[in-house]
Design an enzyme around this catalytic site. Structure first.
Site, PDB file in Angstrom:
ATOM      1  CG  HIS A 115      32.815  32.000  37.735  1.00 40.69           C
ATOM      2  ND1 HIS A 115      33.912  31.475  37.098  1.00 40.69           N
ATOM      3  CD2 HIS A 115      32.149  32.726  36.803  1.00 40.69           C
ATOM      4  CE1 HIS A 115      33.912  31.854  35.833  1.00 40.69           C
ATOM      5  NE2 HIS A 115      32.849  32.627  35.628  1.00 40.69           N
ATOM      6  CE  LYS A 168      31.735  31.858  26.155  1.00 47.34           C
ATOM      7  NZ  LYS A 168      31.920  32.211  27.576  1.00 47.34           N
ATOM      8  NE  ARG A 199      34.339  39.820  33.260  1.00 46.56           N
ATOM      9  CZ  ARG A 199      34.096  38.814  32.436  1.00 46.56           C
ATOM     10  NH1 ARG A 199      33.853  37.631  32.910  1.00 46.56           N
ATOM     11  NH2 ARG A 199      34.112  38.980  31.138  1.00 46.56           N
ATOM     12  CB  SER A 212      36.991  31.632  32.321  1.00 45.30           C
ATOM     13  OG  SER A 212      36.168  31.411  33.428  1.00 45.30           O
TER      14      SER A 212
END
Length: 159
Positions: free
Chosen positions: A18, A42, A91, A129
């Site tokens: 990040h 989430k 990613r 994460s």
């Protein structure tokens, strides 16, 4: 013209990947707001205040960056902070389909706000994460993936 960009996410926790995107975004845009999402569907390990505090510590010293919490629609937050650009990180190819769908919906909701995709440096391309949380939960070393202050918070929260 100075352009404001928003980089949204839950940042549960913020990683070196990040930070890498933020550093590169600041070279492209005059102002970068890291928008820490309150409700993303989430269930974060860290509460909103903890995630904001960790992000501020991890991004300290980067010129032109602010960290702000937000709730509700991202496009509403973007309008509130006068952002012209949304930054999304990719990613892997597996991220692409979902991110393009989000970008299209955001364009429908806020036609004046563009979405820009950035990829992290190769050394962070596999870092997420959720993987960092899992490694920390199982007692693994995450020092290569997060700021020392974030690592301390992970240890406090997960052990």
């Amino acid at each position: 013209m100075s352009v404001t960009a928003v980089y949204p996410g839950t940042f549960d926790p913020i990683t070196h990947g990040h930070r890498d995107l933020v550093e590169r975004a600041t070279r492209l845009f005059g102002r970068v707001i890291l928008g820490v999402a309150e409700d993303s569907g989430k269930t974060p390990v860290f509460d909103l205040d903890e995630r904001v505090a960790m992000a501020r510590r991890a991004l300290a010293g980067i010129e032109g960056v602010e960290v702000k919490p937000f709730g509700g629609l991202l496009v509403d937050f973007a309008r509130q902070i006068d952002a012209q650009v949304i930054i999304r990180g990719l990613r892997a190819v597996s991220d692409f389909e979902y991110e393009v769908q989000l970008a299209g919906m955001n364009r429908q909701l806020a036609p004046g706000v563009e979405t820009i995709f950035l990829t992290p440096a190769e050394r962070f391309g596999f870092v997420s994460s959720s993987l960092v949380r899992e490694i920390a939960r199982l007692g693994g070393d995450v020092s290569g993936f997060v700021d020392p202050a974030v690592m301390a918070e992970l240890e406090r929260k997960l052990r």
